[in-house]
Every structure is written in C-alpha cells, then in structure tokens.
Design an enzyme around this catalytic site. Structure first.
Site, PDB file in Angstrom:
ATOM      1  N   CYS A 402      29.374  66.906 -80.729  1.00 41.52           N
ATOM      2  CA  CYS A 402      28.377  66.475 -81.722  1.00 41.52           C
ATOM      3  C   CYS A 402      28.971  66.573 -83.129  1.00 41.52           C
ATOM      4  O   CYS A 402      29.805  65.763 -83.502  1.00 41.52           O
ATOM      5  CB  CYS A 402      27.095  67.286 -81.564  1.00 41.52           C
ATOM      6  SG  CYS A 402      25.661  66.561 -82.393  1.00 41.52           S
ATOM      7  N   HIS A 529      25.921  66.313 -75.830  1.00 37.17           N
ATOM      8  CA  HIS A 529      26.081  67.742 -75.557  1.00 37.17           C
ATOM      9  C   HIS A 529      26.287  67.949 -74.056  1.00 37.17           C
ATOM     10  O   HIS A 529      25.331  68.165 -73.308  1.00 37.17           O
ATOM     11  CB  HIS A 529      24.840  68.513 -76.020  1.00 37.17           C
ATOM     12  CG  HIS A 529      24.692  68.584 -77.503  1.00 37.17           C
ATOM     13  ND1 HIS A 529      25.136  69.667 -78.246  1.00 37.17           N
ATOM     14  CD2 HIS A 529      24.153  67.711 -78.389  1.00 37.17           C
ATOM     15  CE1 HIS A 529      24.872  69.460 -79.531  1.00 37.17           C
ATOM     16  NE2 HIS A 529      24.278  68.271 -79.638  1.00 37.17           N
ATOM     17  N   GLU A 531      27.286  70.399 -72.441  1.00 34.36           N
ATOM     18  CA  GLU A 531      26.963  71.744 -71.955  1.00 34.36           C
ATOM     19  C   GLU A 531      25.585  71.836 -71.323  1.00 34.36           C
ATOM     20  O   GLU A 531      25.318  72.732 -70.508  1.00 34.36           O
ATOM     21  CB  GLU A 531      27.063  72.769 -73.098  1.00 34.36           C
ATOM     22  CG  GLU A 531      26.092  72.577 -74.242  1.00 34.36           C
ATOM     23  CD  GLU A 531      26.617  71.708 -75.370  1.00 34.36           C
ATOM     24  OE1 GLU A 531      26.051  71.756 -76.467  1.00 34.36           O
ATOM     25  OE2 GLU A 531      27.601  70.981 -75.136  1.00 34.36           O
TER      26      GLU A 531
END
Length: 597
Positions: A402, A529, A531
């Site tokens: 990001c 993102h 994750e």
C-alpha cells in the site's frame, strides 16, 4: 443452531479472541460447520476511523467491511471468509434501531434499550449466524460469539441483557454454551495463584443473569489442581469445567492445549452435537500440531526489518506480523522481526537524537529483508522512502504494501527519473511531480467508509512476473484493498521505461496494483493488502516471496517451478498421502538440525 458465547473478566486484552478462534477450530476439526461473530460495545459504526495506537489494526473483509482485528484471528484459525455483519458494534445496533424509528416501524411506541435495542441484538445474531461460510452454501451448525470488553463495563450492559434474554427465551439449554475467560494473577511477592479476581468476575456475570458453563483461566504458569478446585467451589462449576491456558511458545499451541484438556468432548456433549469423526478433521488437527512443533523446533533465523509508523503497538501490524510468521514457517526459519520507527531514519532524527538515528540504520542494514507496510499521514514518510532507496540500491529483498508501494514509486521517481520534487498529493498537494494522487471517486466530505475497500481483481499482464509465479501462475488474483491514493497513471510510462514494471493492474487497466523492479533479486510492491488473507498453512504469496528471497531460497523455488510442500494446505487427501507428508517433514527437520549442529 448452536451458540458459544465467549466473555471476559478482570482485564481487557486477556485473549478472548484467540480462545474463541481456538474453540471454533477445535469444533471444525470435529466435522462441525462453524461461523463467528465479534461484538464490540463501542459507539463507532465500524473500526475504520480508529487510531492504530488506540485499537490496533483495522482488518478488512472481502465485502469491504472495516472490522476488529479479532475477525482476522477467526479467518486465519478457521480458514473461512466472514462478512461485515459478523462484526456487531453499538453504533450499528443503534443506527439500525433509529432508522426503523424514523420509518415509523415502531408505530408510535417509545423506543427503549429494553426491548428494542436488545431485540435488535438478538435478531442480528440469529440472522448472521445462519449466513453460510466457505462458499459451500450450507448453514453453519455452531456460531462462536465473542463479547468484547470486560464484564461490568457500562458499554456492554445492553449486550449482556440481550444474551440473558436470548438464552432464557429463544434458545434451548442444550443449544448454547457460555465460556468465561478470566485472569488468574500470580504476584511475584508470594508466588501464589490468586482466584479472587475470577471469583469476583463470575459473581458479576451471574448477577447479570448469565452463568458460565466453562471457565478458561489465563495465567503465566499452568493452574494448579488446588486452584481449579477453589474456582470450582466458588464459581459454581465442576472442576472439569475449569480449563487452564498458560503462556505458551506460540498461539498455535492454544487449540492443542484446550484439546488436550478435553474441551472438544465437553462442547460436543454440552451442545448435544452428534457427528461422525472426520478424516479431514483429524488431518487438520495433526497438521496444526505439526505447525506448532515446527515453530518450536526451528533453529535457523531470518531477520526482517519492518519500517513502520505505529511500531510501539504490535497489534497495529497484527496481520502483517502473522503473514511474516506464516511465511517464515513455510521456509523453515524462525522469524526475527525488528521494528523501526520510520522517522528515526530521517536526517532530522540525527540532529534530535543521534542514538536513535544510528540504531535505526544499524537495524535496517543488518536485516535480511525489508518490509514497508501501509499507513496514513505525513510523519515518517521520508524514512520509508529512504528504506526503499537502501533496499533498491543494495539489492536487499524488499516488499512494499500500500503506502510502501507508493514510497517505492516516490523514491524511484526522485533518484532514477530525476524528478526531485516527486511526491504524493497526500503529503504535498503542491508538488510539481505528483506521482501518487488521490482517486477520482474519493469522497472528501467524510472519512469513514470512503476508501477503496474489499476484494478486487488484479490482472497480470506478463508471464515473466515473479509474483505471478508465486501465485501459482494464475492470470489474475483477488486481494483485499484499503487505500485512498494510487500511482498516477500519467507517469507509469516513465517509470516503466526506467525499469519499474507494473505487472499487475486493475480490471480497467487504470490502477497500478503490482510493481516489480527489473534486475533486482526481489523488489516488489503491491497496492492491496495481501496479509488479510494469509493463513498459517496458506501463506500469502508476496510475503512468501520476501521470506524466500531473504533466506536465499527463492532461486531454489524457481527451479522447482514454485511448488510448495503439500503440508501447507488443508486440502483433503488419503492417509497414504498424509503419511508421506509427515515423513517428508521429519526429513526436513533432520536436515535442519544437522545443518546447524
């Protein structure tokens, strides 16, 4: 529908989320379809506008819901996909009731906490508990509900009253189980485990009309049998209904610890669930145990420098850290995470505090890989740009997520393309070279819920992309987003002519989603993102690539065609395949021990 309500006493942050996730994982391993709900008693509509320092990470779901980080635990432990309605807040409930009142749904009645707010809570729980997960279109059998906060908090009173009514009037006794998580402190002065806080917490809970079926005691060391007997006596439960969860080497141990104490048998009997033993469930538990053992036995270490803005609170980067851990386990290395405050890398810190400046740079240059995660606000941005520059010029493995991608673009524009004034309009609206700009549809009228959120498709435009291969050579990926700014499309041709290739773009081709630097061992940036959808046994591709490169294993995986070991999946298979996997894991462990002895 069966319900398991998890409440907490004595202090907040006691680990209710991990306990709730572990209970769900254990039930799922028994062949039960499980879903989860997190209740947060704050008045905010969602977690989107929270400061990372105050509440930790904002977790984003497929549908764009900005929710509490505990839902990330649920998704990772249970390997399921949840929705925004799986997170209930006081703000959502009151907004729902007020909207109904404005429409005239209450026909002139006085709208009150009881029954209107409590009814809305019960209705919401019943509705969401029936929403299918995992895409199998089957209704879940058990819903794990975590009640945030601590028993006795004024904010949580409407929810406690709602569940008192729910369990007395809407749900049969065999259809719910109340789990209370409490702290058992052990003062250093005496070394004695104290039960009074748990007694007081349970007394408070019982005074509000709810009686626990199971008490989970959190402690530094295992709870002694005499302490269990005392809690049993004063809290009106049997000794076998008192469970001990002491501090362990990793969160992966918690489900195993509960399972070893017989929680699965207790829940199945209490909820009167009859299900045949599932081979998939037993494999799931075996693989989870293997995951825990691998974590504890790893001898090699890999150091990753996380250059962030909220490093004082680990929860601010909860999913990022979990993703690094998943990938480090995959490459058989223990993660040594070194957090660096981004502004400590800046020249101003050299004048203000030379010690912090030199410590930050020493940490950065001694790391095996560099990660620059997302964030908001101007503070520390120049430090992130400097970290990106150091990784690029020194061939150090780098992942920008990001804002991390945007900082890499800013650095490259300044130092390779010669655009000295290059910046993001978020930090310098007057820059002559805006290489990062706000998105056209961004609503500047308010902050909450206005970002580009949720799962979006990213199309690869080349087959030679390292990330495409790490993703399994797919033509596209779907990942979750949370951002207001993007790489300026008008400067992309300049960046690509300099060697910074945008190998993944949005479906309309306008948004730069994946960046890779030509000629660098691993210099990658992603606008999304990754994750958020990383799992213990299904590590995120960009993070896995960073760990492979940081441990010197990337080229080996390239030569193997980017094939991961089969034990990294929950996928079903026959027992012979499982035996083969376990044998292979034993070989890997032996090799690891021999190479370090």
């Amino acid at each position: 529908m069966k319900y398991v309500l998890v409440s907490g006493g004595v202090i907040s942050g006691i680990g209710k989320g991990v306990i709730a996730s572990s209970l769900g994982m254990i039930l799922k391993s028994c062949g039960v379809r499980v879903t989860s709900i997190k209740i947060d008693p704050y008045i905010n509509i969602d977690a989107g506008t929270f400061s990372p320092y105050e509440h930790g990470e904002v977790f984003v779901l497929d549908d764009g819901g900005e929710v509490d980080l505990d839902l990330g635990n649920y998704e990772r432990f249970l390997d399921i996909t949840l929705h925004r309605d799986n997170n209930i807040t006081t703000g959502k409930i009151y907004q729902h009731v007020i909207n109904k009142e404005r429409r005239g749904d209450y026909l002139g009645k006085t709208v009150q906490v009881v029954p209107h707010i409590t009814d809305a809570i019960m209705d919401w729980v019943e509705r969401v508990a029936k929403i299918p997960v995992d895409g199998d279109h089957q209704t879940p059998e058990v819903c794990i509900v975590e009640l945030g906060g601590t028993i006795g908090d004024i904010e949580g009173m409407p929810f406690i009253e709602a569940f008192r009514q729910f369990f007395h009037f809407r749900v049969k006794r065999e259809d719910y189980c109340l789990v209370h998580v409490s702290l058992v402190p052990q003062p250093q002065a005496t070394g004695e485990q104290k039960t009074k806080p748990t007694q007081a917490s349970v007394r408070e809970l019982r005074g509000l009309g709810l009686s626990p079926d199971l008490i989970v005691c959190r402690s530094t060391l295992p709870i002694a049998d005499t302490v269990k007997a005392k809690i049993s006596l004063f809290c009106h439960v049997l000794p076998q209904q008192v469970f001990s969860i002491h501090d362990v080497s990793s969160l992966y141990r918690v489900p195993l610890l509960l399972h070893a104490q017989g929680v699965s048998k207790f829940l199945m009997e209490k909820l009167e669930i009859n299900t045949s033993s599932s081979p998939f469930g037993s494999r799931m538990m075996m693989r989870w145990k293997d995951l825990s053992d691998r974590h504890d036995r790893l001898l090699k270490e890999v150091t990753i420098a996380l250059v962030g803005k909220y490093t004082q609170l680990e929860d601010a980067y909860s999913s990022v850290i979990k993703s690094l851990q998943h990938s480090s386990l995959c490459v058989s290395h223990r993660l040594n995470l070194r957090c660096i405050e981004a502004d400590h890398l800046e020249a101003a810190m050299m004048k203000e505090n030379p010690s912090k400046y030199h410590d930050a740079w020493h940490t950065l240059v001694s790391a095996n890989g560099v990660l620059v995660p997302g964030g908001f606000g101007k503070r520390g941005v120049e430090g992130k740009v400097l970290a990106a520059n150091w990784a690029r010029t020194n061939n150090k493995p780098f992942l920008g997520v990001c804002l991390g991608l945007q900082c890499a673009v800013i650095e490259f524009s300044r130092n390779v393309l010669g655009l000295d004034d290059a910046h993001s309009t978020e930090f310098n609206p007057k820059t002559k070279n805006p290489v990062v700009i706000d998105m056209p549809e961004h609503n500047t009228g308010q902050m909450g819920g206005t970002m580009r959120l949720g799962k979006r498709k990213t199309l690869f435009n080349t087959e030679s992309s390292i990330l495409r291969k790490l993703y399994g050579k797919q033509s596209f990926v779907e990942e979750r987003h949370r951002h207001r700014f993007e790489v300026n499309p008008t400067v992309v041709s300049q960046l690509e002519s300099g060697g910074m290739k945008f190998v993944g773009r949005s479906e309309d081709g306008e948004r730069m989603e994946i960046m890779e630097l030509q000629g660098h061992p691993y210099y990658v940036g992603v606008q999304y993102h990754p994750e958020y959808i990383s799992r213990p046994m299904k590590p995120s591709a960009p993070y896995l690539g960073l760990l492979l490169a940081s441990t010197g294993k990337l080229q080996t995986y390239v030569s193997r065609g980017f094939r991961l070991s089969p034990h990294l999946s929950y996928s079903e298979g026959n027992d012979e395949e499982l035996d083969e996997e376990i044998a292979q894991l034993s070989i890997e462990r032996s090799d690891s021990v021999e190479s370090t002895s």
